[in-house]
Design a protein around this motif. Structure first.
Motif, PDB file in Angstrom:
ATOM      1  N   GLU A 164       0.815  -1.206   0.000  1.00  0.00           N
ATOM      2  CA  GLU A 164       0.000   0.000   0.000  1.00  0.00           C
ATOM      3  C   GLU A 164       0.854   1.265   0.000  1.00  0.00           C
ATOM      4  OE1 GLU A 164      -3.449  -0.109  -0.492  1.00  0.00           O
ATOM      5  OE2 GLU A 164      -2.632  -2.051  -0.976  1.00  0.00           O
ATOM      6  N   GLN A 206      -2.056  -8.629  -1.903  1.00  0.00           N
ATOM      7  CA  GLN A 206      -2.475  -8.311  -3.274  1.00  0.00           C
ATOM      8  C   GLN A 206      -1.402  -8.527  -4.340  1.00  0.00           C
ATOM      9  OE1 GLN A 206      -3.824  -4.257  -3.994  1.00  0.00           O
ATOM     10  NE2 GLN A 206      -2.912  -4.433  -6.021  1.00  0.00           N
ATOM     11  N   ARG A 227      -0.865  -3.850  10.186  1.00  0.00           N
ATOM     12  CA  ARG A 227      -0.562  -2.443   9.898  1.00  0.00           C
ATOM     13  C   ARG A 227      -0.209  -1.709  11.180  1.00  0.00           C
ATOM     14  NH1 ARG A 227      -4.544  -0.981   4.803  1.00  0.00           N
ATOM     15  NH2 ARG A 227      -3.994  -2.902   3.700  1.00  0.00           N
ATOM     16  N   GLU A 229      -0.338   1.323  11.866  1.00  0.00           N
ATOM     17  CA  GLU A 229      -0.839   2.706  11.899  1.00  0.00           C
ATOM     18  C   GLU A 229      -1.275   2.981  13.332  1.00  0.00           C
ATOM     19  OE1 GLU A 229      -3.969   3.009   8.975  1.00  0.00           O
ATOM     20  OE2 GLU A 229      -4.555   0.942   9.271  1.00  0.00           O
ATOM     21  N   LEU A 237      -7.463  -2.095  13.493  1.00  0.00           N
ATOM     22  CA  LEU A 237      -6.695  -3.050  14.277  1.00  0.00           C
ATOM     23  C   LEU A 237      -5.281  -3.091  13.701  1.00  0.00           C
ATOM     24  CD1 LEU A 237      -9.321  -5.931  14.260  1.00  0.00           C
ATOM     25  CD2 LEU A 237      -8.487  -4.785  16.334  1.00  0.00           C
ATOM     26  N   GLU A 244      -8.939 -11.071  -0.158  1.00  0.00           N
ATOM     27  CA  GLU A 244      -8.535 -10.356  -1.367  1.00  0.00           C
ATOM     28  C   GLU A 244      -8.687 -11.223  -2.615  1.00  0.00           C
ATOM     29  OE1 GLU A 244      -5.144  -7.353  -0.700  1.00  0.00           O
ATOM     30  OE2 GLU A 244      -4.630  -8.987   0.642  1.00  0.00           O
ATOM     31  N   GLU A 400     -15.667   2.900   5.072  1.00  0.00           N
ATOM     32  CA  GLU A 400     -15.010   2.015   4.099  1.00  0.00           C
ATOM     33  C   GLU A 400     -14.947   0.577   4.602  1.00  0.00           C
ATOM     34  OE1 GLU A 400     -10.966   3.037   2.991  1.00  0.00           O
ATOM     35  OE2 GLU A 400     -10.654   0.983   2.292  1.00  0.00           O
ATOM     36  N   ILE A 401     -15.466  -0.331   3.811  1.00  0.00           N
ATOM     37  CA  ILE A 401     -15.408  -1.747   4.190  1.00  0.00           C
ATOM     38  C   ILE A 401     -14.592  -2.525   3.172  1.00  0.00           C
ATOM     39  CG2 ILE A 401     -17.602  -2.392   3.046  1.00  0.00           C
ATOM     40  CD1 ILE A 401     -18.162  -4.118   5.622  1.00  0.00           C
ATOM     41  N   ARG A 407      -5.972  -2.905 -11.893  1.00  0.00           N
ATOM     42  CA  ARG A 407      -4.533  -2.704 -11.717  1.00  0.00           C
ATOM     43  C   ARG A 407      -3.911  -2.152 -12.996  1.00  0.00           C
ATOM     44  NH1 ARG A 407      -6.146  -3.577  -6.616  1.00  0.00           N
ATOM     45  NH2 ARG A 407      -6.526  -5.776  -6.142  1.00  0.00           N
TER      46      ARG A 407
HETATM   47  O1  4AD Z   1      -8.120  -0.266   1.366  1.00  0.00           O
HETATM   48  P1  4AD Z   1      -7.016  -1.190   1.739  1.00  0.00           P
HETATM   49  O2  4AD Z   1      -5.789  -0.605   2.336  1.00  0.00           O
HETATM   50  O3  4AD Z   1      -6.685  -2.000   0.410  1.00  0.00           O
HETATM   51  C1  4AD Z   1      -5.696  -2.894   0.235  1.00  0.00           C
HETATM   52  O4  4AD Z   1      -4.970  -3.327   1.081  1.00  0.00           O
HETATM   53  C2  4AD Z   1      -5.659  -3.450  -1.160  1.00  0.00           C
HETATM   54  N1  4AD Z   1      -4.345  -4.052  -1.380  1.00  0.00           N
HETATM   55  C3  4AD Z   1      -6.759  -4.463  -1.308  1.00  0.00           C
HETATM   56  C4  4AD Z   1      -6.817  -5.087  -2.675  1.00  0.00           C
HETATM   57  O5  4AD Z   1      -7.153  -4.399  -3.624  1.00  0.00           O
HETATM   58  N2  4AD Z   1      -6.512  -6.354  -2.784  1.00  0.00           N
HETATM   59  O6  4AD Z   1      -7.561  -2.288   2.746  1.00  0.00           O
HETATM   60  C5  4AD Z   1      -8.662  -3.091   2.384  1.00  0.00           C
HETATM   61  C6  4AD Z   1      -9.680  -3.136   3.493  1.00  0.00           C
HETATM   62  C7  4AD Z   1     -10.247  -1.787   3.886  1.00  0.00           C
HETATM   63  O7  4AD Z   1     -11.293  -1.415   3.028  1.00  0.00           O
HETATM   64  C8  4AD Z   1     -10.740  -2.071   5.297  1.00  0.00           C
HETATM   65  O8  4AD Z   1     -11.977  -2.737   5.285  1.00  0.00           O
HETATM   66  C9  4AD Z   1      -9.697  -3.041   5.801  1.00  0.00           C
HETATM   67  O9  4AD Z   1      -9.063  -3.623   4.685  1.00  0.00           O
HETATM   68  N3  4AD Z   1      -8.698  -2.398   6.654  1.00  0.00           N
HETATM   69  C10 4AD Z   1      -8.629  -2.523   7.991  1.00  0.00           C
HETATM   70  N4  4AD Z   1      -9.390  -3.210   8.848  1.00  0.00           N
HETATM   71  C11 4AD Z   1      -9.068  -3.158  10.159  1.00  0.00           C
HETATM   72  N5  4AD Z   1      -8.007  -2.471  10.642  1.00  0.00           N
HETATM   73  C12 4AD Z   1      -7.197  -1.762   9.817  1.00  0.00           C
HETATM   74  N6  4AD Z   1      -6.146  -1.127  10.309  1.00  0.00           N
HETATM   75  C13 4AD Z   1      -7.500  -1.773   8.417  1.00  0.00           C
HETATM   76  N7  4AD Z   1      -6.930  -1.212   7.327  1.00  0.00           N
HETATM   77  C14 4AD Z   1      -7.662  -1.598   6.277  1.00  0.00           C
END
Ligand code: 4AD
Ligand code: MG
Length: 477
Positions: A164, A206, A227, A229, A237, A244, A400-401, A407
């Motif tokens: 990401e 991904q 993550r 963050e 979390l 994915e 956001e879910i 790509r």
């Molecule tokens: O939007 P994100 O960052 O997308 C990706 O990681 C892409 N690589 C996905 C892909 O296209 N294959 O994360 C995807 C989803 C988010 O929409 C959210 O639902 C969840 O992962 N998410 C979290 N859930 C819980 N805790 C966190 N810290 C999260 N960060 C993202």
């Protein structure tokens, strides 16, 4: 004799037989009624004791939390609320639970307290219901993909990449933190580390899933992601599970169709297979909402909301349209947003997402074609040169879910993007290879599993829908 589960017993009408059942005591009322539960269902089986026939010392061990083996006759119930009950002949105490010290008593505990007792909170009705729904949803996810020709792909957990590009990774190393080997320039020398390079826990499977989609066609991952963050919110979390899917030859529209069908299907599965647990969680939520001011209460009860989402099409809106809606919205004009929406290109915050879903459209929304600047490097650039083929699904109460995209499959465009962002080609040489050899349009998305469980159970905090949550300053258990 193999002991049946409480669920099996409650659904039988074969009464007047002797049964043996194991479980934990929920309550023991009037020295006569034991409510026993074994985790198979939200419902308890009532075990009726004639205390004159039992040793007083034995009955003293029958407390909330004690593990028992009960033998007795299954009879039609005299009381209300259950069809059968057990007339107890024998009680064996596997292990008791001293009420003076056992933390989970039959009374209302706060969620905060229960988080500190994550190893025991699963013994409450609420957590048992949540975790059964979680289990059912996992199964529904695998079932959906397996029935639709997808191959389950296991992405590595330790990687060298930060898919990401947000830099919020946990380092994996065996180097001594107090005196790591240094290069001549004085930097940590990762060549001497276990993998001979800098590695971290994956933030997303991904990039590897793309490699597999370019041979197996349709793949999906379902695994833990990490993550670092530092966001202490009810939606984040540090360790969470992500689903994915990645599909060769799919464009963004196909991707949106897949995501919508998938989300609706798994929610339907829960509606059909978690009837009792959802009914319990709905009741719990209604009671919780009574304590809130009217304006904060949700308009739909849990099951109604799940039905609504699983049977109504999601509204598809471009970022630019959403931007205009937000810019002209009441809260923006009255400066009610913490982050005002003025300039095209602004990243949408959860307050904006929730406004769109909960106040404006009042249904799930798929936002697509985001500004390139606020999205990851791998998303396909549109003709306009400033937006990318991204899509986010926003859900009521969640925001956001799902996040996904078509790509970038064009080698030159991808290389140029990486150059601009300062991503060295050597680091992702294998990812570029996918564009050199048999490249094709492809798309995928990521669903945050806990956000789905949060939505399906109506819970308010993501820490309560994963067994042992990992968040900043917290990795107990
Ligand atoms: O939007 P994100 O960052 O997308 C990706 O990681 C892409 N690589 C996905 C892909 O296209 N294959 O994360 C995807 C989803 C988010 O929409 C959210 O639902 C969840 O992962 N998410 C979290 N859930 C819980 N805790 C966190 N810290 C999260 N960060 C993202
Ligand atoms: Mg995202």
């Amino acid at each position: 004799m193999k002991a049946p589960s409480v669920k099996e017993l409650l659904s039988t009408n074969a009464t007047s037989q002797e049964v043996v059942i194991n479980g934990w005591v929920k309550t023991f009322r009037s020295n006569r009624f034991i409510a026993l539960n074994d985790g198979s269902t939200i419902h308890n089986i009532q075990c009726v004791v004639d205390f004159e026939n039992f040793d007083e010392q034995l009955l003293k061990q029958v407390n909330t939390g004690s593990a028992l083996k009960v033998t007795g006759n299954l009879i039609p119930s005299q009381g209300r609320g259950q069809s059968v009950e057990i007339q107890v002949k024998e009680i064996f105490v596997h292990g008791d639970a001293d009420p003076e010290v056992y933390p989970i008593q039959p009374k209302k505990h706060s969620m905060e307290f229960l988080r500190e007792q994550a190893h025991l909170r699963i013994r409450t009705n609420t957590f048992a219901a949540i975790m059964r729904v979680r289990s059912a949803l996992s199964f529904a996810i695998h079932q959906y993909f397996q029935q639709n020709g997808f191959h389950y792909f296991h992405a590595p957990i330790v990687t060298g990449s930060d898919a990401e590009g947000a830099g919020e990774t946990f380092r994996v190393t065996t180097l001594d933190a107090t005196k790591p080997p240094l290069t001549e320039e004085g930097d940590v020398n990762y060549k001497e580390d276990f993998f001979g390079k800098e590695t971290n826990l994956t933030v997303s499977g991904q990039l590897e899933a793309e490699a597999y989609a370019m041979a197996l066609g349709k793949v999906y991952t379902f695994g833990p992601t990490f993550r670092a963050e530092n966001s202490n919110t009810t939606r984040h979390l540090a360790e969470f599970w992500m689903i994915e899917p990645e599909v060769a030859f799919n464009d963004l529209n196909d991707n949106m169709d897949l995501a919508e069908d998938f989300m609706q299907n798994v929610i339907k599965y829960a509606l059909e297979n978690c009837v009792d647990d959802l009914a319990f969680l709905e009741k719990r939520l209604l009671e919780e909402e009574k304590t809130k001011p009217q304006a904060e209460r949700s308009e739909m009860a849990l099951i109604e909301k799940l039905k609504f989402v699983s049977s109504n099409t999601f509204k598809r809106v471009s970022y630019t349209e959403a931007f205009e809606i937000l810019r002209n919205s009441k809260p923006n004009k009255k400066k009610k947003f913490k982050y005002p929406i003025n300039e095209w290109g602004a990243d949408l915050q959860s307050e904006h997402e929730r406004f769109l879903v909960e106040k404006h459209f009042k249904c799930p929304v798929i936002l697509f074609d985001y500004p390139a600047k606020i999205k990851a490097f791998y998303m396909r650039l549109n003709e306009d040169g400033k937006t990318v083929r991204a899509m986010d699904i926003l859900f009521p109460g969640i925001g956001e879910i799902v996040g996904g995209s078509q790509r970038e499959e064009r080698l030159d465009v991808l290389k140029e993007k990486m150059k601009v962002l300062g991503i060295p080609e050597e680091e992702l040489w294998w990812y570029l290879d996918l564009r050199k050899f048999g490249t094709a349009e492809h798309s995928g998305f990521g669903l945050g599993f806990e956000r789905l469980v949060l939505f399906a159970t109506g819970m308010g905090n993501i820490r309560d829908v994963i067994p042992f949550p990992r968040t900043p300053q917290n990795a107990e258990f």
